[in-house]
Design an enzyme around this catalytic site. Structure first.
Site, PDB file in Angstrom:
ATOM      1  N   THR A 183       7.862  -6.291  -5.918  1.00 47.72           N
ATOM      2  CA  THR A 183       9.354  -6.456  -5.644  1.00 47.72           C
ATOM      3  C   THR A 183       9.611  -7.063  -6.524  1.00 47.72           C
ATOM      4  OG1 THR A 183       8.822  -6.560  -3.502  1.00 47.72           O
ATOM      5  CG2 THR A 183      10.790  -7.570  -4.199  1.00 47.72           C
ATOM      6  N   SER A 223      -0.461  -2.392  -7.191  1.00 46.59           N
ATOM      7  CA  SER A 223       0.231  -1.659  -7.174  1.00 46.59           C
ATOM      8  C   SER A 223       0.810  -1.619  -8.233  1.00 46.59           C
ATOM      9  CB  SER A 223       1.461  -1.833  -6.116  1.00 46.59           C
ATOM     10  OG  SER A 223       2.273  -2.636  -6.548  1.00 46.59           O
ATOM     11  N   ASP A 234      -9.433  -5.834  -0.584  1.00 46.72           N
ATOM     12  CA  ASP A 234      -8.681  -6.693   0.781  1.00 46.72           C
ATOM     13  C   ASP A 234      -8.908  -7.618   1.936  1.00 46.72           C
ATOM     14  OD1 ASP A 234      -6.397  -5.298  -0.223  1.00 46.72           O
ATOM     15  OD2 ASP A 234      -7.176  -2.945   0.675  1.00 46.72           O
ATOM     16  N   SER A 257      -1.563 -15.827   2.897  1.00 46.26           N
ATOM     17  CA  SER A 257      -0.945 -15.354   1.584  1.00 46.26           C
ATOM     18  C   SER A 257       0.775 -15.184   2.038  1.00 46.26           C
ATOM     19  CB  SER A 257      -1.683 -14.206   0.847  1.00 46.26           C
ATOM     20  OG  SER A 257       0.034 -13.738   0.263  1.00 46.26           O
ATOM     21  N   GLY A 275       0.782  -1.536   0.112  1.00 47.56           N
ATOM     22  CA  GLY A 275      -0.193   0.110   0.030  1.00 47.56           C
ATOM     23  C   GLY A 275       1.137   1.361  -0.185  1.00 47.56           C
ATOM     24  N   SER A 277       6.365 -11.383  -4.182  1.00 46.93           N
ATOM     25  CA  SER A 277       4.943 -11.082  -5.747  1.00 46.93           C
ATOM     26  C   SER A 277       5.313 -10.118  -6.574  1.00 46.93           C
ATOM     27  CB  SER A 277       4.057 -10.623  -4.378  1.00 46.93           C
ATOM     28  OG  SER A 277       4.113 -11.990  -3.890  1.00 46.93           O
ATOM     29  N   ARG A 278       4.651 -10.634  -7.991  1.00 46.75           N
ATOM     30  CA  ARG A 278       4.155  -9.044  -8.567  1.00 46.75           C
ATOM     31  C   ARG A 278       3.383  -8.413  -8.057  1.00 46.75           C
ATOM     32  NH1 ARG A 278       7.372 -10.714 -12.824  1.00 46.75           N
ATOM     33  NH2 ARG A 278       7.646 -12.491 -13.897  1.00 46.75           N
ATOM     34  N   ALA A 279       3.464  -7.708  -8.896  1.00 45.60           N
ATOM     35  CA  ALA A 279       2.261  -6.096  -8.455  1.00 45.60           C
ATOM     36  C   ALA A 279       0.773  -6.931  -8.137  1.00 45.60           C
ATOM     37  CB  ALA A 279       2.355  -4.926  -9.595  1.00 45.60           C
ATOM     38  N   LYS A 297      -2.375   1.339   2.586  1.00 42.50           N
ATOM     39  CA  LYS A 297      -3.672   0.101   2.831  1.00 42.50           C
ATOM     40  C   LYS A 297      -4.232   0.121   4.201  1.00 42.50           C
ATOM     41  CE  LYS A 297      -2.765  -3.477   0.498  1.00 42.50           C
ATOM     42  NZ  LYS A 297      -2.345  -4.766   0.285  1.00 42.50           N
TER      43      LYS A 297
END
Length: 500
Positions: free
Chosen positions: A210, A206, A263, A271, A175, A201-203, A295
């Protein structure tokens, strides 16, 4: 009954959801009563895939052909004209537990196991996944359900083991645009001799995850065997979690959560912790940024989330420590994969222009990981992390990790850019993280790695009329114009208090 049709690759990108296409007047459709959105099972040789059916009118397909999306084609390992057996999919028994959850019945261990097994096995089409995610959204999962779901997700894929007695990890709940501390924390911690196998993770919602940012510097989709070799050689890695089959159900859920933008504390905990357990971590530090447009928006919400993370971790044999941090504005200057990577490189290389907020935030988190894992005494982690960064050891370790993952590379540059200037003089008193993230996404991030925003007006800074507030970067003039139109329509992207 099963029928065989000839495989045809249609070249349609349905992302990770297998989709099949059949003519409405196809004998199979008519005999079996297949309709659009039917769940069907496809078999080509030994490969079996559950797919969603779309029905076609007109001449796209012949009557004895089954068209396959890219996801279905790859999963089946098909070749043009190969026979594909088509039949009704087996009833999705676990979905009765999802329906029960929608009506207020809690998920028990057996239900969580059955649902996760079907999700990981590719048997839930997106419409069913959306129902499950919605049923779990908000605060609809209690602690017991969260633990059951986490345990099921961690057990659905491979579990890694490491010879080190302490294996550390860190995570940020997200977030906050530009918050790429992982790319700094991992090399600092690994340079101190600790084991830190980081999957990222990928976006989801966002402009960059990372993994997206790291991918502009080195390969991240390297597979579980390669990941193991990198960690054994260098003590740490930064790889995409989707390439290593750790908690595979989570990767499926993330794919559908992205467009829904829903969310859920329970799904977030499941997760995060399922991935950490599957990666073999024993100690995890979790960063929870709090801000009006982050977030997590309040200290109370952060404490509730921290309590759930720590309690679930304890129940699952994982030492979890949460830190609540400032989430009032972006971290660093870049927002978008390549722009964030440039910030990381500046910090690692000790550049005078490096964003100090990113540096200090990463040092605090790295120090916390070193203390949590027992490498530094309580209160001494920050100094050790700063020493490792300032000596160049972290930069050397980062280069070694990139080399082990396939080679360090230069992040790309966008072809187009536009500077947005201040229309009023004064002090910056407010920044809308969500709108800045939306602006970066409209410019093309994270799909276009070089796209995004360079944010130049942090809280407390003083602006003169005409002074640059941010620069929009895009790969095409059209995307740049689209993002610029959005930016110019916002009255509170950056709030400036008149100093006159």
């Amino acid at each position: 009954m099963a029928y065989a049709l000839r495989a045809r690759r249609l070249g349609i990108d349905t992302y990770q959801q297998p989709v099949a296409y059949m003519r409405r007047d196809c004998a199979v459709c008519r005999a079996e009563g297949f309709e659009a959105q039917s769940r069907i099972e496809l078999q080509c040789g030994a490969n079996i895939v559950a797919a969603m059916l779309n029905v076609v009118d007109g001449g796209l397909l012949e009557g004895q052909e089954v068209g396959l999306s890219e996801a279905a084609w790859e999963a089946l390992g098909a070749a043009p004209g190969m026979p594909v057996t088509v039949r009704h999919a087996a009833p999705l028994a676990s979905f009765s537990a999802v329906r029960g959850k929608i009506h207020g019945r809690p998920l028990d261990e057996a239900a969580a196991q059955a649902i996760v097994a079907d999700i990981a096995g590719g048997r839930y089409p997106d419409i069913h996944l959306s129902s499950f995610i919605t049923a779990c959204s908000g605060n609809r999962l209690d602690l017991a359900e969260t633990i059951a779901l986490t345990r099921a997700m961690a057990g659905a894929g491979e579990r890694m083991q490491w010879p080190a007695p302490v294996v550390v990890d860190k995570h940020c709940v997200g977030g906050l645009p530009g918050n790429r501390t992982t790319l700094l924390v991992v090399p600092i911690v690994a340079a101190c001799g600790m084991t830190m196998p980081k999957t990222s993770s990928r976006a989801i919602t966002s402009p960059a995850g990372t993994a997206d940012t790291m991918e502009t510097l080195a390969p991240v989709a390297i597979g579980i065997d390669a990941m193991r070799r990198v960690v054994q050689r260098e003590g740490g890695c930064i790889v995409w979690g989707g390439s290593v089959t750790l908690s595979p159900a989570d990767d499926v859920l993330i794919r559908v959560e992205r467009p829904l933008e829903l969310d859920s504390d329970g799904l977030l905990v499941a997760s995060v912790l399922s991935k950490k357990l599957a990666a073999g971590a024993t100690h995890v530090l979790i960063d929870i940024p709090v801000g009006r447009t982050a977030k997590v928006r309040s200290g109370q919400a952060a404490q509730q989330l921290a309590a759930r993370l720590e309690a679930a971790g304890q129940a699952l044999g994982l030492a979890v420590r949460c830190v609540v941090s400032d989430g009032s504005q972006p971290v660093g200057v870049g927002i978008g994969p390549a722009l964030e990577a440039m910030d990381v490189l500046a910090v690692l290389q000790g550049s005078a222009a490096a964003p100090q907020d990113l540096r200090q935030r990463a040092l605090a988190l790295a120090g916390g990981v070193l203390e949590l894992g027992g490498r530094a005494a309580p209160g001494a982690g920050l100094a050790l992390a700063a020493e490792v960064l300032d000596s160049g050891a972290a930069w050397n370790k980062f280069q070694a990790i990139c080399a082990a993952q396939g080679g360090l590379r230069e992040p790309p540059l966008a072809a187009c850019s536009h500077v947005l200037e201040a229309r009023h003089a004064g002090r910056v008193v407010g920044v809308d993280n969500r709108k800045l993230a939306t602006l970066a996404k409209l410019a093309g991030a994270p799909r276009a790695a070089a796209a995004g925003v360079r944010f130049l007006a942090p809280l407390g800074s003083r602006l003169a009329v005409g002074q640059p507030m941010l620069t929009i970067h895009a790969d095409t003039p059209g995307e740049l114009a689209y993002a610029l139109e959005y930016a110019q329509a916002q009255s509170n992207l950056v709030t400036v208090e008149d100093s006159s």
